[in-house]
Design a protein around this motif. Structure first.
Motif, PDB file in Angstrom:
ATOM      1  N   GLY A 108      -7.894   8.595  13.153  1.00  0.00           N
ATOM      2  CA  GLY A 108      -7.541   9.034  12.359  1.00  0.00           C
ATOM      3  C   GLY A 108      -7.780  10.354  11.349  1.00  0.00           C
ATOM      4  O   GLY A 108      -6.790  10.694  10.464  1.00  0.00           O
ATOM      5  N   HIS A 123       1.087  -5.135  12.315  1.00  0.00           N
ATOM      6  CA  HIS A 123       0.881  -6.132  11.203  1.00  0.00           C
ATOM      7  C   HIS A 123       1.709  -7.749  11.555  1.00  0.00           C
ATOM      8  O   HIS A 123       2.795  -7.536  11.964  1.00  0.00           O
ATOM      9  N   ARG A 181     -11.974   3.538   6.542  1.00  0.00           N
ATOM     10  CA  ARG A 181     -11.137   4.382   5.362  1.00  0.00           C
ATOM     11  C   ARG A 181     -11.382   3.229   4.512  1.00  0.00           C
ATOM     12  O   ARG A 181     -11.159   2.517   4.686  1.00  0.00           O
ATOM     13  N   SER A 232      -4.233   0.929   3.350  1.00  0.00           N
ATOM     14  CA  SER A 232      -5.471  -0.436   3.238  1.00  0.00           C
ATOM     15  C   SER A 232      -6.865   0.206   3.916  1.00  0.00           C
ATOM     16  O   SER A 232      -6.821   1.010   4.694  1.00  0.00           O
ATOM     17  N   THR A 272       0.381  -0.959   0.152  1.00  0.00           N
ATOM     18  CA  THR A 272       0.075  -0.070  -0.091  1.00  0.00           C
ATOM     19  C   THR A 272       0.818   0.890   0.339  1.00  0.00           C
ATOM     20  O   THR A 272       1.200   1.994  -0.757  1.00  0.00           O
ATOM     21  N   ARG A 297       3.405  12.409  14.721  1.00  0.00           N
ATOM     22  CA  ARG A 297       1.420  12.133  15.351  1.00  0.00           C
ATOM     23  C   ARG A 297       0.744  12.427  16.927  1.00  0.00           C
ATOM     24  O   ARG A 297       1.527  11.662  17.761  1.00  0.00           O
ATOM     25  N   THR A 356      -9.224  -1.695  21.621  1.00  0.00           N
ATOM     26  CA  THR A 356      -9.362  -1.864  19.913  1.00  0.00           C
ATOM     27  C   THR A 356      -8.100  -2.312  19.452  1.00  0.00           C
ATOM     28  O   THR A 356      -7.221  -1.580  20.080  1.00  0.00           O
ATOM     29  N   ASN A 375      -4.082   8.887  17.908  1.00  0.00           N
ATOM     30  CA  ASN A 375      -3.986   8.058  16.984  1.00  0.00           C
ATOM     31  C   ASN A 375      -2.933   6.849  16.497  1.00  0.00           C
ATOM     32  O   ASN A 375      -2.385   6.396  16.775  1.00  0.00           O
TER      33      ASN A 375
END
Ligand code: TXA
Ligand code: MG
Length: 339
Positions: free
Chosen positions: A231, A67, A195, A181, A35, A58, A117, A62
């Motif tokens: 985000g 991965h 998203r 993604s 991506t 950042r 989460t 957020n």
């Protein structure tokens, strides 16, 4: 800090080995995915995650995507995993698809920015999967850009933003997909698209027939409204030049920009030769895959045009076009002109 440049094109094994060693010892490394490039850190290490937030600038609330390199790793990341998550994994992994699930206890709290989460994705790009396997670590990785800037789709974008701020960058080719993604939350009554990405709503609905598209995908949050995906509330992807998204047919777009002064156009290939102001094409209007691949790199090039305003021709919202539209409307601060 000196940022090591690891050449995965000419010396793949060495790049994977060194990147893995750095990650095991708590460092942070930018790596290519299908991506965009990600800035990876061990998902088990609060300290390493904190360095990622600092390097990107950042906001702490957020959260990051974790991965993994096989669906069997999912149990280490999330808990109380519903059956439908495995159905999604079967349909969309490995690939540009992220699920939000209840967070497992081993995952560092900073990964989720205080939420209960966690977002998790099994990418299809070999380099990041080999680094996950070699290091034995799930890798938390946001896009490897300075927060607020367009996401990086080539190693040179990463170096422009983060050279001197991270331990290493694994230099691979340009990213095949080009937009981040698809993120779907499986928390709550109905699955929710947070998203849009290369896995489209149409594909998602084959596994998740009751999918809801979150309002924030196409609309600006109202004052006081809380974002399902943190985000989405931040200004994102914006060039320094004032950018305006323009909806309308090719003829009216060409006429509109040609009547303006001190402006540039981001247009479709079909319009390119008819536009008289400085211009960049981001692909054919009929090829949303190319538009996705090029959109972030074009957003990075806008400021070099040296104009006061840039008008960006909006893509169709069909298929992957929805993801491109979602990024562009943010880059334009929800400033849209309809012709
Ligand atoms: O394609 C991608 O997803 C890339 C590559 C590197 O894998 N990563 C990426 O990460 O785009 P990032 O951090 O730039 O975007 C993560 C998005 C943010 O919008 C964030 O708010 C959302 O995922 N997110 C992460 N964890 C979440 C959670 N627990 N609940 C809701 N949204 C979450
Ligand atoms: Mg990002």
């Amino acid at each position: 800090m000196k940022t090591l440049k690891l050449d995965a094109i000419n010396d793949y094994e060495n790049a994977v080995n060194i990147a893995s060693e750095i990650l095991v010892s708590g460092g942070i490394v930018a790596v290519p995915t299908e991506t965009v490039y990600g800035l990876a850190a061990s998902a088990f290490s609060d300290d390493a995650i904190r360095s990622v937030f600092t390097a990107k600038g950042r906001p702490q609330d957020n959260p990051l995507i974790v991965h993994i390199a096989s669906t069997s790793m999912l149990g280490d990341i999330a808990k109380d995993i519903p059956e439908v998550a495995y159905e999604c994994a079967k349909a969309f992994w490995p690939g540009p698809f992220t699920m939000v699930l209840p967070k497992g206890d081993k995952i560092a709290d900073s990964v989720s920015g205080g939420l209960q989460t966690v977002a998790v994705r099994f990418p299809s790009e070999k380099t990041i999967c080999d680094i996950i396997i070699k290091s034995g670590l799930p890798l938390a990785a946001p896009s490897a850009n300075t927060s607020g800037k367009p996401s990086p789709t080539s190693a040179s974008h990463v170096i422009d933003d983060l050279d001197g701020k991270i331990d290493a960058v694994v230099i691979g080719g340009d990213c095949a997909v080009g937009v981040e993604s698809t993120v779907v939350s499986l928390i709550g009554e109905s699955p929710r698209l947070l998203r849009p990405g290369a896995v489209t709503p149409q594909q998602l609905r084959k596994v998740l027939p009751n999918l809801v598209i979150d309002d924030a995908v196409l609309e600006q949050l109202k004052d006081g409204q809380t974002a399902a995906s943190p985000g989405m509330k931040y200004k994102h992807y914006a060039p320094r030049t004032n950018a305006i998204l323009v909806e309308g047919c090719s003829n009216s777009f060409v006429k509109f920009v040609n009547e303006k002064t001190d402006c540039a156009a981001i247009c479709f290939e079909e319009e390119y030769y008819n536009i008289l102001v400085p211009k960049i094409s981001y692909g054919s209007k009929r090829d949303e895959f190319t538009l996705a691949q090029k959109v972030f790199s074009v957003l990075r090039d806008i400021d070099d045009l040296g104009v006061k305003e840039v008008y960006i021709h909006a893509p169709s919202k069909d298929g992957v076009g929805l993801a491109v539209y979602n990024r562009l409307i943010r880059a334009c601060g929800f400033n849209v002109v309809t012709l």
